[in-house]
Design a protein around this motif. Structure first.
Motif, PDB file in Angstrom:
ATOM      1  N   ALA A  13       0.848  -1.189   0.000  1.00 23.70           N
ATOM      2  CA  ALA A  13       0.000   0.000   0.000  1.00 23.70           C
ATOM      3  C   ALA A  13       0.886   1.241   0.000  1.00 23.70           C
ATOM      4  O   ALA A  13       1.972   1.243   0.569  1.00 23.70           O
ATOM      5  CB  ALA A  13      -0.903   0.001   1.224  1.00 23.70           C
ATOM      6  N   ILE A  19      -2.801   0.613  -4.041  1.00 28.94           N
ATOM      7  CA  ILE A  19      -2.372  -0.717  -3.641  1.00 28.94           C
ATOM      8  C   ILE A  19      -1.766  -1.386  -4.872  1.00 28.94           C
ATOM      9  O   ILE A  19      -2.238  -1.191  -5.984  1.00 28.94           O
ATOM     10  CB  ILE A  19      -3.529  -1.553  -3.039  1.00 28.94           C
ATOM     11  N   ASN A  84      -5.987  -0.886   0.846  1.00 30.26           N
ATOM     12  CA  ASN A  84      -5.131   0.140   1.427  1.00 30.26           C
ATOM     13  C   ASN A  84      -5.790   0.640   2.702  1.00 30.26           C
ATOM     14  O   ASN A  84      -6.897   1.162   2.673  1.00 30.26           O
ATOM     15  CB  ASN A  84      -4.936   1.290   0.435  1.00 30.26           C
ATOM     16  N   VAL A  89      -1.116  -2.225   4.260  1.00 30.60           N
ATOM     17  CA  VAL A  89      -2.013  -3.218   3.696  1.00 30.60           C
ATOM     18  C   VAL A  89      -2.997  -3.677   4.780  1.00 30.60           C
ATOM     19  O   VAL A  89      -2.600  -4.069   5.874  1.00 30.60           O
ATOM     20  CB  VAL A  89      -1.237  -4.427   3.131  1.00 30.60           C
TER      21      VAL A  89
END
Length: 98
Positions: A13, A19, A84, A89
């Motif tokens: 991310a 992402i 994201n 992440v």
């Protein structure tokens, strides 16, 4: 990072709305180098507890979701959403309903 039939799928991310997904670009046998940290980081095989029930499950489908920004992976054991979460992440896991 997920291992899907021997291929590693890696997620990263950036910022609040990006992402990325890559395949097999990280060598797990090499040490982790994080430029802004002096911590000793290591790869773990037992990642998030919420993902444990999905280990070994067959992938049925994968889709890129535009809102919220992320990737939905449908498994025979449920669904994973990878997204994201404000510059990191995020993962949510749901079991199969019914």
């Amino acid at each position: 990072m997920l291992d899907i039939e021997g291929a590693r799928v890696e997620f990263a991310a950036n910022g609040v709305d990006e992402i990325s997904l890559t395949w097999n670009t990280i060598d797990l046998s090499r040490p982790i180098r994080w430029s802004s940290s002096e911590m000793d980081l290591v790869w773990r095989g037992d990642g998030l507890a919420a993902l444990a029930r999905h280990c070994g499950a067959r992938v049925l489908d994968a889709q890129v979701a535009l809102d919220p920004n992320g990737i939905a992976i449908t498994l025979e054991s449920g669904e994973l959403r990878i997204f994201n979460a404000l510059d990191e992440v995020g993962v949510s896991a749901a079991p199969v309903e019914g």
